[in-house]
Design an enzyme around this catalytic site. Sequence first.
Site, PDB file in Angstrom:
ATOM      1  CB  SER A 239      24.217  37.567  48.992  1.00 19.51           C
ATOM      2  OG  SER A 239      23.521  37.103  50.143  1.00 19.51           O
TER       3      SER A 239
ATOM      4  CE  LYS B 202      24.084  38.961  53.243  1.00 16.92           C
ATOM      5  NZ  LYS B 202      23.545  37.663  52.784  1.00 16.92           N
TER       6      LYS B 202
ATOM      7  CB  SER C 216      23.494  34.003  50.689  1.00 15.66           C
ATOM      8  OG  SER C 216      22.978  34.255  49.414  1.00 15.66           O
TER       9      SER C 216
END
Lengths: 465, 64
Positions: free
Chosen positions: A155, A80, A179
């Site tokens: 996210s 990420k 997330s």
Amino acid sequence: MRPPHRLGAAEIAAAYDSGALTPTRLVGHLLERIAALDPRLNAFIRVEGEAALAAAAVAEGELRAGRRRGPLHGIPVGIKDIIDVAGLPTTCHSRLRLGDVAAADAAVVERLRAAGAIPFGKLSTHEFAIGGPAFDLPFPPARNPWNTAHHPGGSSSGSGAGLAAGLFPLALGTDTGGSVRNPASQCGVVGLKPTYGLVSRRGVFPLAWTLDHVGPMARDVAGVALLLAAIAGHDPLDPGSVAPPAAVPAALPAGGVRGLRVGFVRHFHETDLPADAEVAAALEAVAGWLRQAGASVRDVSLPPLGEFAAVNRVLLHAEAFALHAPWLRGRPGDYARITRTALLTGAFLTAEDYVRAQRARGRMIAAVEAAFGEADLLLTASSMHASAPIDDAAEVARTYPRQARTPFNVTGHPAVAMMAGLSAGGLPLSVQFVAPYFAEARLLGVAAAYERAAAWGGCPMLEAG
Amino acid sequence: MDRDLIEAQARALGLGTALRDFPADVAEAAAKAGALRRALPGAAPAAPDPAAEPFPPLRVGPAR
């Protein structure tokens, strides 16, 4: 052997051992898939193709020489893009960070390399891991491989989307209000938020220090266990880091759920935030499977979801504003609108609000700990809906906060989210299991038993390839 | 929080540019903060009860 992109990390390691697959063949195959599919998915902000192929060649040579650096030797892992990889920008999906090249690896990336893994590229996120999908940023938002008109959750959006589509076998996400578990829920993969402090956050761009967790994601529970074992461990340079009381095992515990006491937090999805009927039915089916497999399941009560959410959001917005205030003062126009509005919220909270939230947090931790006095594991909803159309901002805004993940950011207990069925529209439904502090092995053992029993399979984009 | 107060607070925090360029976002953020405050459980901190201290905010206990 199945096509390489459908293999889990443990299967890849076995295929390397048998000679049925090599790291360069796997990486080459995945790069072809990325070139073909990612223009529709936007899972990647940056693909590190040449570096990954070079690392795969090195790993292959080491395997030929009988050397294996660790359990993830030669296995690509998506990162990420709020997590530092030395020499690459950590953009946080934001124009505010386009030129910020990381000088060093984050602690989790250091650990991945030590285990032999290959960092495969930087993955889409909501800007600074807050807000939601945005179309006014330098990179487009990731889309859901089950239906590219839908949001993949966030996210850690690229992590969920890329796993579901078979672009990589393992990924790292972060989880401050759910997330890791949201994209796992919406994309039909597995995401774990570990015990607070079990995985170092050094080198990860913070959102809210007292709520932030780094978590492993994979298409299967065995992959999550392997990845967790590689990244867990005390880091004296992360003030929130703790030494686990026992080593985190890479292998899943054998056995099933017989004799397990399961607390079903039914009020989360029945009265606090009523879920879609198909979500409620999926959760009842999971409870039914647990009973059939020999567990006892009884209802337990925790504080209402609305209170957990308020505490999570007050802490998150207050801490995030403290971090972003200089940019909000000087460059507010460089944020996406959804991010700017979310981050400005902290400007209007008071010190009293923050302390009230922290005090309420203590009571919530005590309530969850009390529940674990009479249950070995909790069963709850994760998302109350299947994923919303990504272009429908109102529907995304309505459904996104309707979830039961934030309680365990507030309390720090480990929680795993995974697929629990398909909606009438062909999108994944989800379930969440929660365990006492540091009981990740128990948690993943139950998740693996459910995975074997349910055998939901992957999305059409994965299965067709 | 009324509009004048929101604007005064935003300026006091150095958020004049955001207030000028994105007044709707500032107003929405202030409304959201108010809603969160109303949703918080429990009363304001009571006097000097050591047990009421909220820090450290998260202390993880031993495994079961």
